[in-house]
Design an enzyme around this catalytic site. Structure first.
Site, PDB file in Angstrom:
ATOM      1  CG  LEU A 140      44.476  34.202  43.485  1.00 46.87           C
ATOM      2  CD1 LEU A 140      45.634  33.476  44.146  1.00 46.87           C
ATOM      3  CD2 LEU A 140      43.908  35.270  44.392  1.00 46.87           C
ATOM      4  CB  THR A 141      43.247  39.090  38.419  1.00 49.11           C
ATOM      5  OG1 THR A 141      42.127  38.485  37.775  1.00 49.11           O
ATOM      6  CG2 THR A 141      43.819  40.192  37.534  1.00 49.11           C
TER       7      THR A 141
ATOM      8  CD  GLN B  77      37.522  32.642  37.215  1.00 45.73           C
ATOM      9  OE1 GLN B  77      38.257  33.586  36.932  1.00 45.73           O
ATOM     10  NE2 GLN B  77      36.698  32.663  38.239  1.00 45.73           N
TER      11      GLN B  77
ATOM     12  CG  HIS C 151      34.724  34.828  36.538  1.00 40.39           C
ATOM     13  ND1 HIS C 151      33.875  35.101  37.579  1.00 40.39           N
ATOM     14  CD2 HIS C 151      35.783  35.665  36.701  1.00 40.39           C
ATOM     15  CE1 HIS C 151      34.400  36.069  38.336  1.00 40.39           C
ATOM     16  NE2 HIS C 151      35.560  36.423  37.818  1.00 40.39           N
TER      17      HIS C 151
ATOM     18  CB  ALA D 242      31.482  35.498  40.493  1.00 38.62           C
ATOM     19  CG  ASN D 243      33.913  38.591  41.825  1.00 36.90           C
ATOM     20  OD1 ASN D 243      33.121  38.537  42.763  1.00 36.90           O
ATOM     21  ND2 ASN D 243      35.107  38.008  41.853  1.00 36.90           N
TER      22      ASN D 243
ATOM     23  CE1 TYR E  31      35.559  41.988  36.027  1.00 42.45           C
ATOM     24  CE2 TYR E  31      35.316  40.225  37.649  1.00 42.45           C
ATOM     25  CZ  TYR E  31      35.914  41.401  37.231  1.00 42.45           C
ATOM     26  OH  TYR E  31      36.841  42.033  38.020  1.00 42.45           O
TER      27      TYR E  31
ATOM     28  CG  ASN F 193      33.824  44.909  38.958  1.00 45.17           C
ATOM     29  OD1 ASN F 193      34.591  45.880  39.001  1.00 45.17           O
ATOM     30  ND2 ASN F 193      34.231  43.679  38.721  1.00 45.17           N
TER      31      ASN F 193
ATOM     32  NE  ARG G 245      33.820  35.530  55.223  1.00 40.26           N
ATOM     33  CZ  ARG G 245      33.312  34.310  55.265  1.00 40.26           C
ATOM     34  NH1 ARG G 245      32.107  34.117  55.747  1.00 40.26           N
ATOM     35  NH2 ARG G 245      33.992  33.284  54.820  1.00 40.26           N
TER      36      ARG G 245
HETATM   37  C1  8OZ Z   1      40.798  41.676  41.119  1.00 41.77           C
HETATM   38  C2  8OZ Z   1      41.360  42.471  40.145  1.00 41.77           C
HETATM   39  C3  8OZ Z   1      41.044  42.225  38.829  1.00 41.77           C
HETATM   40  C4  8OZ Z   1      40.181  41.206  38.499  1.00 41.77           C
HETATM   41  C5  8OZ Z   1      37.503  39.000  39.911  1.00 41.77           C
HETATM   42  C6  8OZ Z   1      38.969  38.540  38.091  1.00 41.77           C
HETATM   43  O1  8OZ Z   1      37.115  39.807  40.751  1.00 41.77           O
HETATM   44  C7  8OZ Z   1      38.723  39.295  39.119  1.00 41.77           C
HETATM   45  C8  8OZ Z   1      39.619  40.413  39.495  1.00 41.77           C
HETATM   46  C9  8OZ Z   1      39.939  40.659  40.795  1.00 41.77           C
HETATM   47  O2  8OZ Z   1      36.886  37.951  39.697  1.00 41.77           O
END
Ligand code: 8OZ
Length: 366
Positions: free
Chosen positions: A27-28, A101, A178, A180-181, A183, A238, A270
């Site tokens: 959790l950021t 992480q 990490h 994912a998401n 990055y 993203n 989801r």
């Molecule tokens: C929310 C805001 C900033 C970063 C992620 C590290 O999505 C994050 C992130 C989530 O994995």
């Protein structure tokens, strides 16, 4: 055992023993202090949550260029590592387990966050759509990142190794990579962001290469059964996408089978809550259903679970542990609340990012 208690049963993820199947999701919180050192309040914050089977720290940058938001912590300097050691010691003193992480944000960044390093670096010089927060906590248009050279990639791998060494020195039980998401590692995986023509782009095999090299670099520091990997197939956060996510992530799972990791951690698409809102897209593909059976090791599922849906995914054999994010922000004693089927504290999104004690270490226990 009654089915109801399945979340509260122990499980081993590689070499990491969990006393229950609740995982505190990464959790950021954007509360790091000068030098991108974790906030001293984080000792209390994480220790308050030590009854979780496993804590995964907030995403922690491996280098200055790996930073993409204001006040996220690093793990490349001695001061950062010393602060992490205090956090790990506080969690261990309460009988908890904690992994770091490790991330590099790639293009999801702004040059104001690393003025000496200049533009963000990424697999290809493709700017994400939209705006992002700079060092002034104000929104700026995304810049077009610099495409990484092979030298940059070699440096990035050595940065990952140094971060893993620091995590080991801090006493972490392991690390989560990490990927994912949207990055950096995800940017290499998916073809919307990876248009390289060298051995890191093009074919699925080439796009998976860097993830494998990161695992191998980290595995020179931690045994593979203390390394986890996080992926987000079908995630659009993203500005991500791939022309054939099923083929790509099936190949990724197959490759990860070869490393005998502690676990694979997937985020359900989801849940689009990261950084934004609480919307749920019930029509999104279900990645635990699509990929869990192909993965031969332990599997953590994340994405807007509550107690009942967490029990269900475990009972169905589609996960071995369940990661809770927003619920862990507002319920430090989430395990005890699930044990007693007690009501949960609501979370306050306004205090998720930045600030101090409020919304961080002041949520009440039962
Ligand atoms: C929310 C805001 C900033 C970063 C992620 C590290 O999505 C994050 C992130 C989530 O994995």
């Amino acid at each position: 055992m009654s089915k109801k208690e399945i979340l509260l049963t122990p499980v081993k993820l590689g070499a990491i023993e969990l006393k229950n199947r609740l995982v505190m999701a990464p959790l950021t919180r954007m509360r790091a202090i000068a030098g991108d050192v974790p906030n001293p309040l984080a000792e209390t914050y994480y220790a308050q949550r030590a009854s979780a089977g496993l804590i995964i720290t907030e995403a922690t940058q491996i280098s200055p260029l790996g930073m993409g938001y204001p006040a996220t912590p690093g793990i490349y300097s001695a001061a950062q590592t010393a602060a992490w050691k205090k956090i790990v010691d506080a969690v261990h003193a309460k009988g908890g387990s904690i992994v770091a992480q490790l991330w590099h944000v790639g293009r999801i960044s702004h040059s104001s966050l690393h003025p000496e390093q200049g533009l963000p670096e990424a697999p290809s010089a493709i700017a994400p759509a939209g705006q992002t927060y700079g060092a002034d906590w104000k929104l700026h248009d995304y810049e077009t990142p610099r495409a990484m050279t092979q030298e940059d990639i070699a440096r990035f791998l050595s940065e990952y190794k140094l971060a893993a060494r620091n995590a080991k020195a801090a006493g972490f039980d392991g690390v989560e990579i990490h990927a994912a998401n949207g990055y950096l590692l995800d940017q290499f995986l998916q073809d919307k962001t990876n248009q390289r023509t060298d051995n890191y782009g093009g074919s699925v095999e080439n796009r998976l290469r860097l993830l494998g090299e990161v695992i191998e670099a980290v595995a020179t520091v931690f045994s593979s059964d203390r390394i986890g990997v996080r992926l987000s197939p079908y995630g659009a956060f993203n500005d991500m996408g791939d022309s054939d996510p099923m083929a790509l992530f099936t190949a990724a799972v197959d490759k990860l089978n070869g490393y005998h990791l502690a676990y694979l951690h997937m985020i359900e698409p989801r849940s689009t809550s990261a950084g934004g809102n609480d919307q749920v897209n019930e029509d999104a593909p279900v990645t635990s259903a699509l990929f869990r059976k192909a993965y031969q090791g332990k599997f953590i599922s994340a994405g807007g679970y509550d107690q009942a849906s967490g029990e269900k995914v475990l009972e169905e054999g589609l996960a071995d542990a369940v990661a809770y994010g927003r619920l862990y922000i507002s319920n430090p004693d989430l395990v005890e609340r699930f044990e007693q089927r007690a009501p949960l504290n609501p979370y306050n999104r306004a205090t998720f990012y930045g600030g101090g004690e409020e919304g961080y270490i002041d949520y009440p226990t039962l």
